[in-house]
Enzyme design. Structure first.
Site, PDB file in Angstrom:
ATOM      1  N   LYS A  28      67.173 -33.528  12.145  1.00  0.00           N
ATOM      2  CA  LYS A  28      67.461 -34.249  13.418  1.00  0.00           C
ATOM      3  C   LYS A  28      66.143 -33.966  14.539  1.00  0.00           C
ATOM      4  O   LYS A  28      65.301 -33.095  14.219  1.00  0.00           O
ATOM      5  CB  LYS A  28      68.737 -33.547  13.815  1.00  0.00           C
ATOM      6  CG  LYS A  28      70.018 -34.046  13.318  1.00  0.00           C
ATOM      7  CD  LYS A  28      71.105 -33.603  13.770  1.00  0.00           C
ATOM      8  CE  LYS A  28      72.445 -33.790  12.947  1.00  0.00           C
ATOM      9  NZ  LYS A  28      73.676 -33.234  13.567  1.00  0.00           N
TER      10      LYS A  28
ATOM     11  N   TYR B 215      77.744 -42.780  12.699  1.00  0.00           N
ATOM     12  CA  TYR B 215      78.729 -41.635  13.436  1.00  0.00           C
ATOM     13  C   TYR B 215      79.875 -42.602  14.119  1.00  0.00           C
ATOM     14  O   TYR B 215      80.485 -42.294  15.050  1.00  0.00           O
ATOM     15  CB  TYR B 215      77.943 -40.964  14.550  1.00  0.00           C
ATOM     16  CG  TYR B 215      77.165 -40.033  14.113  1.00  0.00           C
ATOM     17  CD1 TYR B 215      77.550 -39.010  13.171  1.00  0.00           C
ATOM     18  CD2 TYR B 215      75.619 -39.841  14.498  1.00  0.00           C
ATOM     19  CE1 TYR B 215      76.749 -38.036  12.763  1.00  0.00           C
ATOM     20  CE2 TYR B 215      75.038 -38.717  14.228  1.00  0.00           C
ATOM     21  CZ  TYR B 215      75.455 -37.685  13.517  1.00  0.00           C
ATOM     22  OH  TYR B 215      74.793 -36.742  12.833  1.00  0.00           O
TER      23      TYR B 215
ATOM     24  N   HIS C 294      71.679 -32.867   9.500  1.00  0.00           N
ATOM     25  CA  HIS C 294      73.081 -33.407   9.001  1.00  0.00           C
ATOM     26  C   HIS C 294      72.862 -33.339   7.548  1.00  0.00           C
ATOM     27  O   HIS C 294      71.889 -33.665   6.865  1.00  0.00           O
ATOM     28  CB  HIS C 294      73.025 -34.706   9.146  1.00  0.00           C
ATOM     29  CG  HIS C 294      73.802 -35.607   8.472  1.00  0.00           C
ATOM     30  ND1 HIS C 294      75.431 -35.870   8.849  1.00  0.00           N
ATOM     31  CD2 HIS C 294      73.805 -36.422   7.384  1.00  0.00           C
ATOM     32  CE1 HIS C 294      75.877 -36.587   8.150  1.00  0.00           C
ATOM     33  NE2 HIS C 294      74.934 -37.058   7.290  1.00  0.00           N
TER      34      HIS C 294
ATOM     35  N   GLU D 134      76.042 -42.878   2.494  1.00  0.00           N
ATOM     36  CA  GLU D 134      74.924 -42.495   3.491  1.00  0.00           C
ATOM     37  C   GLU D 134      73.615 -42.589   3.095  1.00  0.00           C
ATOM     38  O   GLU D 134      72.350 -42.901   3.409  1.00  0.00           O
ATOM     39  CB  GLU D 134      75.240 -40.931   3.750  1.00  0.00           C
ATOM     40  CG  GLU D 134      76.425 -40.784   5.008  1.00  0.00           C
ATOM     41  CD  GLU D 134      76.527 -39.329   5.378  1.00  0.00           C
ATOM     42  OE1 GLU D 134      77.234 -39.139   6.220  1.00  0.00           O
ATOM     43  OE2 GLU D 134      75.904 -38.622   4.860  1.00  0.00           O
TER      44      GLU D 134
ATOM     45  N   ASN E 272      72.081 -29.330  16.511  1.00  0.00           N
ATOM     46  CA  ASN E 272      72.526 -28.477  15.311  1.00  0.00           C
ATOM     47  C   ASN E 272      71.592 -28.662  14.321  1.00  0.00           C
ATOM     48  O   ASN E 272      71.776 -28.409  13.004  1.00  0.00           O
ATOM     49  CB  ASN E 272      73.723 -28.553  15.073  1.00  0.00           C
ATOM     50  CG  ASN E 272      74.229 -29.995  14.701  1.00  0.00           C
ATOM     51  OD1 ASN E 272      73.736 -30.663  14.610  1.00  0.00           O
ATOM     52  ND2 ASN E 272      75.664 -29.980  14.265  1.00  0.00           N
TER      53      ASN E 272
END
Ligand code: UDP
Ligand code: MG
Length: 147
Positions: free
Chosen positions: A9, A49, A115, A126, A112
């Protein structure tokens, strides 16, 4: 053999942690079969998302995911989905086990670091979302013989 999707990320990129995180994936003897940097547009985030769209934090999540590029990886190996989820740690870094990536590098749930696909079915979807077929390399790695 499974393949899973990982996104490093924007905070990983901003903090200069790409190499460190990729090294941890390689150290586990998993095989990187796709790797690229991308700036995510609205459409791909909305799709990725979509299950979080009604959440109050969604605008923040979207802004975070667009604050810098991400690095997408396709990673193969025995039980790769579960193995990478274990290495990633719980969504909330405060609950992630020591030694996991989220424990080692993240402090808050909204930044965080990484992913990872949560099931083989999700991984399949994905991987198609982030990689064209020709961007996934099929090759024999020397360690395939011993892992
Ligand atoms: N997220 C957030 N606040 C929350 C829950 C989730 O900012 O309260 C973000 C966080 O970046 C998380 C992502 O939304 O990684 C996707 O949530 P999911 O439940 O799928 O967690 P993950 O699979 O990433 O562990
Ligand atoms: Mg998830």
């Amino acid at each position: 053999m499974q393949t899973t999707l990982i996104l490093l990320k924007p905070d990983t990129i901003q903090r200069g942690l790409i190499g460190e995180i990729v090294a941890r994936i390689e150290r586990k003897w998993l095989k990187i079969v796709g790797l690229k940097m991308m700036q995510l547009n609205d459409a791909i985030i909305n799709e990725h998302y979509d299950f979080l769209m009604s959440k109050p934090f969604f605008p923040m999540l979207k802004a975070y995911m667009q604050s810098a590029p991400v690095v997408a990886l396709a990673v193969s190996g025995n039980d790769a989905v579960k193995t990478i989820r274990t290495l990633t740690g719980a969504t909330n870094p405060a609950e992630a086990l020591p030694g996991t990536i989220r424990w080692d590098y993240a402090l808050t749930i909204d930044a965080n670091i990484i992913h990872a696909s949560d099931s083989p079915e999700t991984a399949e979807k994905e991987l198609k979302r982030f990689f064209k077929e020709w961007e996934i390399c099929e090759f024999e790695k020397i360690t395939d013989k011993v892992v």
